[in-house]
Design a protein around this motif. Sequence first.
Motif, PDB file in Angstrom:
ATOM      1  N   GLY A 171       0.932  -1.171   0.037  1.00 13.72           N
ATOM      2  CA  GLY A 171       0.000   0.097  -0.196  1.00 13.72           C
ATOM      3  C   GLY A 171       0.849   1.187  -0.014  1.00 13.72           C
ATOM      4  O   GLY A 171       0.660   2.330  -0.521  1.00 13.72           O
ATOM      5  N   ASP A 172       1.822   1.214   0.953  1.00 11.81           N
ATOM      6  CA  ASP A 172       2.860   2.392   0.926  1.00 11.81           C
ATOM      7  C   ASP A 172       3.390   2.992  -0.680  1.00 11.81           C
ATOM      8  O   ASP A 172       3.570   3.831  -0.950  1.00 11.81           O
ATOM      9  CB  ASP A 172       3.885   2.095   1.766  1.00 11.81           C
ATOM     10  N   THR A 173       3.831   1.707  -1.454  1.00 12.88           N
ATOM     11  CA  THR A 173       4.292   2.011  -2.619  1.00 12.88           C
ATOM     12  C   THR A 173       3.011   2.757  -3.442  1.00 12.88           C
ATOM     13  O   THR A 173       3.515   3.696  -4.237  1.00 12.88           O
ATOM     14  CB  THR A 173       4.608   0.693  -3.460  1.00 12.88           C
ATOM     15  N   GLY A 174       2.029   2.497  -3.454  1.00 13.02           N
ATOM     16  CA  GLY A 174       0.894   2.970  -3.977  1.00 13.02           C
ATOM     17  C   GLY A 174       0.822   4.458  -3.646  1.00 13.02           C
ATOM     18  O   GLY A 174       0.682   5.467  -4.524  1.00 13.02           O
ATOM     19  N   LEU A 175       1.022   4.586  -2.534  1.00 15.99           N
ATOM     20  CA  LEU A 175       0.790   6.299  -1.696  1.00 15.99           C
ATOM     21  C   LEU A 175       1.898   6.975  -2.498  1.00 15.99           C
ATOM     22  O   LEU A 175       1.914   7.954  -2.808  1.00 15.99           O
ATOM     23  CB  LEU A 175       0.875   5.902  -0.216  1.00 15.99           C
ATOM     24  N   LEU A 176       3.113   6.431  -2.526  1.00 16.16           N
ATOM     25  CA  LEU A 176       4.427   7.052  -2.969  1.00 16.16           C
ATOM     26  C   LEU A 176       4.204   7.500  -4.340  1.00 16.16           C
ATOM     27  O   LEU A 176       4.413   8.755  -4.708  1.00 16.16           O
ATOM     28  CB  LEU A 176       5.794   6.123  -2.708  1.00 16.16           C
ATOM     29  N   ILE A 177       3.800   6.479  -5.169  1.00 10.35           N
ATOM     30  CA  ILE A 177       3.517   6.849  -6.438  1.00 10.35           C
ATOM     31  C   ILE A 177       2.286   8.038  -6.714  1.00 10.35           C
ATOM     32  O   ILE A 177       2.627   8.864  -7.485  1.00 10.35           O
ATOM     33  CB  ILE A 177       2.950   5.523  -7.291  1.00 10.35           C
ATOM     34  N   GLY A 178       1.466   8.098  -5.564  1.00  8.29           N
ATOM     35  CA  GLY A 178       0.420   8.832  -5.813  1.00  8.29           C
ATOM     36  C   GLY A 178       0.857  10.328  -5.532  1.00  8.29           C
ATOM     37  O   GLY A 178       0.765  11.309  -6.009  1.00  8.29           O
ATOM     38  N   ILE A 179       1.846  10.480  -4.554  1.00  5.77           N
ATOM     39  CA  ILE A 179       2.454  11.788  -4.294  1.00  5.77           C
ATOM     40  C   ILE A 179       3.388  12.221  -5.374  1.00  5.77           C
ATOM     41  O   ILE A 179       3.306  13.503  -5.712  1.00  5.77           O
ATOM     42  CB  ILE A 179       3.286  11.693  -2.969  1.00  5.77           C
ATOM     43  N   LEU A 180       4.081  11.291  -5.831  1.00  2.27           N
ATOM     44  CA  LEU A 180       4.870  11.629  -7.108  1.00  2.27           C
ATOM     45  C   LEU A 180       3.981  12.322  -8.203  1.00  2.27           C
ATOM     46  O   LEU A 180       4.233  13.254  -8.997  1.00  2.27           O
ATOM     47  CB  LEU A 180       5.557  10.389  -7.562  1.00  2.27           C
ATOM     48  N   ALA A 181       2.697  11.425  -8.400  1.00  2.13           N
ATOM     49  CA  ALA A 181       2.151  12.022  -9.615  1.00  2.13           C
ATOM     50  C   ALA A 181       1.403  13.376  -9.229  1.00  2.13           C
ATOM     51  O   ALA A 181       1.337  14.086 -10.186  1.00  2.13           O
ATOM     52  CB  ALA A 181       1.016  11.024  -9.863  1.00  2.13           C
ATOM     53  N   LEU A 182       1.052  13.470  -8.040  1.00  4.72           N
ATOM     54  CA  LEU A 182       0.508  14.954  -7.625  1.00  4.72           C
ATOM     55  C   LEU A 182       1.602  16.026  -7.750  1.00  4.72           C
ATOM     56  O   LEU A 182       1.295  17.140  -8.293  1.00  4.72           O
ATOM     57  CB  LEU A 182       0.105  14.923  -6.090  1.00  4.72           C
ATOM     58  N   TRP A 183       2.988  15.792  -7.386  1.00  9.58           N
ATOM     59  CA  TRP A 183       3.746  16.840  -7.955  1.00  9.58           C
ATOM     60  C   TRP A 183       4.112  17.167  -9.178  1.00  9.58           C
ATOM     61  O   TRP A 183       4.145  18.186  -9.672  1.00  9.58           O
ATOM     62  CB  TRP A 183       4.989  16.411  -6.956  1.00  9.58           C
ATOM     63  N   VAL A 184       4.152  15.881  -9.885  1.00 10.03           N
ATOM     64  CA  VAL A 184       4.413  16.001 -11.347  1.00 10.03           C
ATOM     65  C   VAL A 184       3.400  16.865 -12.085  1.00 10.03           C
ATOM     66  O   VAL A 184       3.550  17.691 -13.013  1.00 10.03           O
ATOM     67  CB  VAL A 184       4.731  14.580 -12.050  1.00 10.03           C
ATOM     68  N   LEU A 216      -4.594   6.153  -5.693  1.00 12.96           N
ATOM     69  CA  LEU A 216      -3.284   5.515  -5.178  1.00 12.96           C
ATOM     70  C   LEU A 216      -3.119   6.039  -3.884  1.00 12.96           C
ATOM     71  O   LEU A 216      -2.332   5.247  -2.913  1.00 12.96           O
ATOM     72  CB  LEU A 216      -2.094   6.333  -6.134  1.00 12.96           C
ATOM     73  N   ILE A 217      -3.602   7.177  -3.373  1.00 11.05           N
ATOM     74  CA  ILE A 217      -3.664   7.613  -1.984  1.00 11.05           C
ATOM     75  C   ILE A 217      -4.450   6.550  -1.059  1.00 11.05           C
ATOM     76  O   ILE A 217      -4.066   6.042   0.025  1.00 11.05           O
ATOM     77  CB  ILE A 217      -3.975   8.913  -1.696  1.00 11.05           C
ATOM     78  N   PHE A 218      -5.594   6.128  -1.712  1.00  4.72           N
ATOM     79  CA  PHE A 218      -6.327   5.233  -0.930  1.00  4.72           C
ATOM     80  C   PHE A 218      -5.737   3.937  -0.888  1.00  4.72           C
ATOM     81  O   PHE A 218      -5.837   3.124   0.194  1.00  4.72           O
ATOM     82  CB  PHE A 218      -7.978   5.030  -1.800  1.00  4.72           C
ATOM     83  N   LEU A 219      -4.951   3.405  -1.747  1.00  5.64           N
ATOM     84  CA  LEU A 219      -4.057   2.350  -1.543  1.00  5.64           C
ATOM     85  C   LEU A 219      -3.062   2.212  -0.452  1.00  5.64           C
ATOM     86  O   LEU A 219      -3.227   1.226   0.127  1.00  5.64           O
ATOM     87  CB  LEU A 219      -3.205   2.168  -2.780  1.00  5.64           C
ATOM     88  N   GLY A 220      -2.557   3.311  -0.181  1.00 10.22           N
ATOM     89  CA  GLY A 220      -1.944   3.346   1.182  1.00 10.22           C
ATOM     90  C   GLY A 220      -2.910   3.249   2.151  1.00 10.22           C
ATOM     91  O   GLY A 220      -2.334   2.701   3.213  1.00 10.22           O
ATOM     92  N   ALA A 221      -3.885   3.867   2.284  1.00 12.26           N
ATOM     93  CA  ALA A 221      -4.838   3.596   3.432  1.00 12.26           C
ATOM     94  C   ALA A 221      -5.193   2.307   3.551  1.00 12.26           C
ATOM     95  O   ALA A 221      -5.556   1.634   4.569  1.00 12.26           O
ATOM     96  CB  ALA A 221      -6.034   4.451   3.273  1.00 12.26           C
ATOM     97  N   ARG A 263      -8.297  13.194   5.436  1.00  9.46           N
ATOM     98  CA  ARG A 263      -7.579  14.621   5.378  1.00  9.46           C
ATOM     99  C   ARG A 263      -7.488  15.007   3.921  1.00  9.46           C
ATOM    100  O   ARG A 263      -7.677  16.151   3.382  1.00  9.46           O
ATOM    101  CB  ARG A 263      -6.102  14.198   5.950  1.00  9.46           C
ATOM    102  N   THR A 264      -7.386  13.879   2.868  1.00  9.67           N
ATOM    103  CA  THR A 264      -7.307  14.130   1.254  1.00  9.67           C
ATOM    104  C   THR A 264      -8.632  14.059   0.625  1.00  9.67           C
ATOM    105  O   THR A 264      -8.471  14.064  -0.347  1.00  9.67           O
ATOM    106  CB  THR A 264      -6.029  13.389   0.781  1.00  9.67           C
ATOM    107  N   LEU A 265      -9.833  14.131   1.418  1.00  2.00           N
ATOM    108  CA  LEU A 265     -11.056  13.832   0.758  1.00  2.00           C
ATOM    109  C   LEU A 265     -11.277  14.934  -0.437  1.00  2.00           C
ATOM    110  O   LEU A 265     -11.856  14.628  -1.293  1.00  2.00           O
ATOM    111  CB  LEU A 265     -12.040  13.982   1.829  1.00  2.00           C
ATOM    112  N   PRO A 266     -10.802  16.012  -0.258  1.00  2.00           N
ATOM    113  CA  PRO A 266     -11.089  16.928  -1.429  1.00  2.00           C
ATOM    114  C   PRO A 266     -10.261  16.458  -2.853  1.00  2.00           C
ATOM    115  O   PRO A 266     -10.779  16.934  -3.956  1.00  2.00           O
ATOM    116  CB  PRO A 266     -10.365  18.290  -0.991  1.00  2.00           C
ATOM    117  N   LEU A 267      -9.349  15.436  -2.527  1.00  2.00           N
ATOM    118  CA  LEU A 267      -8.885  15.034  -3.757  1.00  2.00           C
ATOM    119  C   LEU A 267      -9.781  13.786  -4.588  1.00  2.00           C
ATOM    120  O   LEU A 267      -9.481  13.309  -5.849  1.00  2.00           O
ATOM    121  CB  LEU A 267      -7.381  14.627  -3.833  1.00  2.00           C
TER     122      LEU A 267
END
Length: 627
Positions: A171-184, A216-221, A263-267
Motif C-alpha cells: 500500500g505504501d508504494t501506491g501512496l508514494l506513486i500518488g504523491i509523485l504523480a501529484l507533484w508532477v 493511489l492515496i487510498f491504496l496506502g490507506a 484529510r485528502t478527501l478534496p482530492l
Amino acid sequence: MLAWIPGLPLAAFAVLILVGRRLGRASAWVSVAALASSAFLTLQLTPHVLDGQRLAVSWRWLSATDPAWFLGLAVDRLSWVMLVLVTVIGTLITIYSIGYMQDDARFSRFFAYLSLFCAAMLGLVMANHFVLLYACWELVGLCSYLLISFWFEKPEAARAGRKAFLTTRVGDTGLLIGILALWVTAGQLHLGRLEEIRTFFVLRDQTWWLTIISTLIFLGAVGKSAQIPLHVWLPDAMEGPTPVSALIHAATMVAAGVYLVARTLPLFTPESLRLVLWIGLATHLFAGTVALTMTDIKRVLAYSTISQLGLMMTALGLGAASSAMFHLSTHAFFKALLFMAAGSVIHATHRQDLRELGGLGRHLPWTRALFLIAALSMGGFPLLSGFWSKDAILLSAREHAPWLMWTLLGGAAVTAGYIFRLYLRCFHGSPVASGCGTPHDSPAVMILPMAALGLGAAFAGFAGPGVFHVHGGLDVPMLISSSVALSIGVTLAFAVGLKRRVLVPAVLRPLGTKLYRLAANKYYVDEAYQRWIIGPFLDATAWLSRFDRRIIDGAVDAAGLGGWRIGQWKERFDRVVIDGIVNGIALVTRSIGHVVRRAQTGVIHHYLFWVVAASVMLMLWIRAVSA
C-alpha cells in the motif's frame, strides 16, 4: 508549542534508547511523562481549534525561496481530534503497559519503541506537507514492525512482524506513486492547499488525474487500515504484546489510513469514492463474519477492528468524513479498552483461547465490568459512545441508499454477536481450563487506565455535535432499528455462543457447516495468497537463484577459467618462445664476445698480425669478386 507535541515523545525515545537500561523501571515513567505532556499541550489548543482556527508552523527545506518546499506542522479540527486520541489513549496504554510488561527483560526498550511509535503518529497527523507525512508514515510502519515482533525469539512473532511490514509496503508504494504523480501534475504537495489542487484539475478538465491520484492515496490507506485485500497482516499482529495491539488498533497505525482519506478527501472524485465505499463495505461484512468464528480472544478483536475500519471507510465513501472520524474516535476508546481487558484476562489466566476460558466474572469483577461497558458501546447500546457514532453513519447511509442502511444494520447485528460471544464465553458459564490456579484481577496500574477508557467508551459520544458537527438528536426510527440489531446479535451470542444451541434448520445444516468452515478459515485468503502469490514468487526466486548459480555464475566462472587458461598459455609462450629467443640472442652474443675476448691479448705484434691477415683476406676477396 506545535513542534513540542511530537518532539517530547521523540526526545523520550532518544533518552530511553541511550540510557534506558540504567533508568530501569523508571524508564516507563519517562515515556508516560512525555506523552502526558504532549496531551497537555494538545488540550491547550482546544479553544483555538474549536473556534475554527488553523494553527501552523513551517520551515524551509530544499529551497530557500520556493514555498512548495516549505515543510511544516499544522493543527485544525480534524488533526486535533487525532492528537487527542493518540496522546490521551497513548498515555493510558503506556501506564497500563507498566503492569503488563513488568517482568519483561527488555522493559526499557519496549517503552522506547512505544515513544517513537507515538512520535511518528503525531508527526503524521500534524504534517502539513506530503513529504513529511510520508516520512512519518514509513516511520509508523517501522515502529509497528519493531513492536509486533518485539518478542522476536518467538518464530510466530518474527513472522508476524515481517508480514505486517511487507504487506503494508504494498500500500505504501501506491501512496508514494500518488504523491509523485501529484507533484508532477500539480506541482504542489501542501496538505493545506488541497482545495486549490482540486480546482487546478477541474479548471483544466483533468479530473481523471484526481481519480488516479486519490485511488493511489487510498491504496496506502488500504494497507495501513487493513482493508481488503491487504488486511491479512492485522490478525497475525496479535503476536505482539497486548498493549501494542491496543495502541495499533485504537489510536495509531490502523487509524492512520482512515485519517489519510479524511484529510485528502478534496482530492477524491465520485469514482474513487465509490471504490472506497465498496472496499469498506466488503471489509466490514467479511471481517465481521470471520470474527464470529475465531476462538482466540485477540484475533476476535483483530477482525473486529478490521470490520469497524471497513465501516469507517464506508462512511468516507459516502463523503461523510465527520461521521467516519466520529466513529474512529469512539472506536478508539472502546477498542483500546477491549484489548486491555483481554490483556487482563491473559495476564490472569495465561490463556487466550475461548475454548479454555469461562466463568471468569467472579474472579475478575473489574475487568468484567469494564469489558461489558466496551462491548455495549461497540454493539451500539443507546446513549453509549458507539451508539452515537454508529447511528451517525447509518443516518448517512439512509440518505444515500436505503439498501446500504439495511446492510449496515445487518453488520451491526454481526458486531453485537461476535463481541458478546466473546464476553459471554470469557466471563460467564462454567470454568473450562485447569492448572492455572485461581485467577485474580489485574493490579491498579492496569485497572485505572482501563477505567478511564471506560468513561470515554461510555460518554465520548456526547462530543459528537460540538466537535464533529454530526447529528446530535435521537432519530427514533434509527434508534429502534439499531436496538433491534443489537438485541438480535446478543440473543444469538447467548443461544449459540454460550449455550451451544443449533438454530439452523436440519435441511440447511450442511450449508451452514460449509459457511462456518469457510469463515473459520478466513475465506482461505491467506491460503490463496500462499498458492497464487507467495508460492509462485518463492518458486520464481528459487528458479532465478538456480539460474544465477548455474548460468550466470557458470558463465562468469567459465569466463574466469578461460581467462586463467589463456593467461597460463601466454605465460608459457612468453617463457618458452619470447624469453627463448631473447635468451638465445644473448647467449650467441655472449659466446661471440667470449671468442673475441680471447683475441684481445694486449701484445702489439699480435694485433699487427691480425691486421695484416685481415688485409690479405680482404684483398683476396676483392680479387675473387672482381674476377
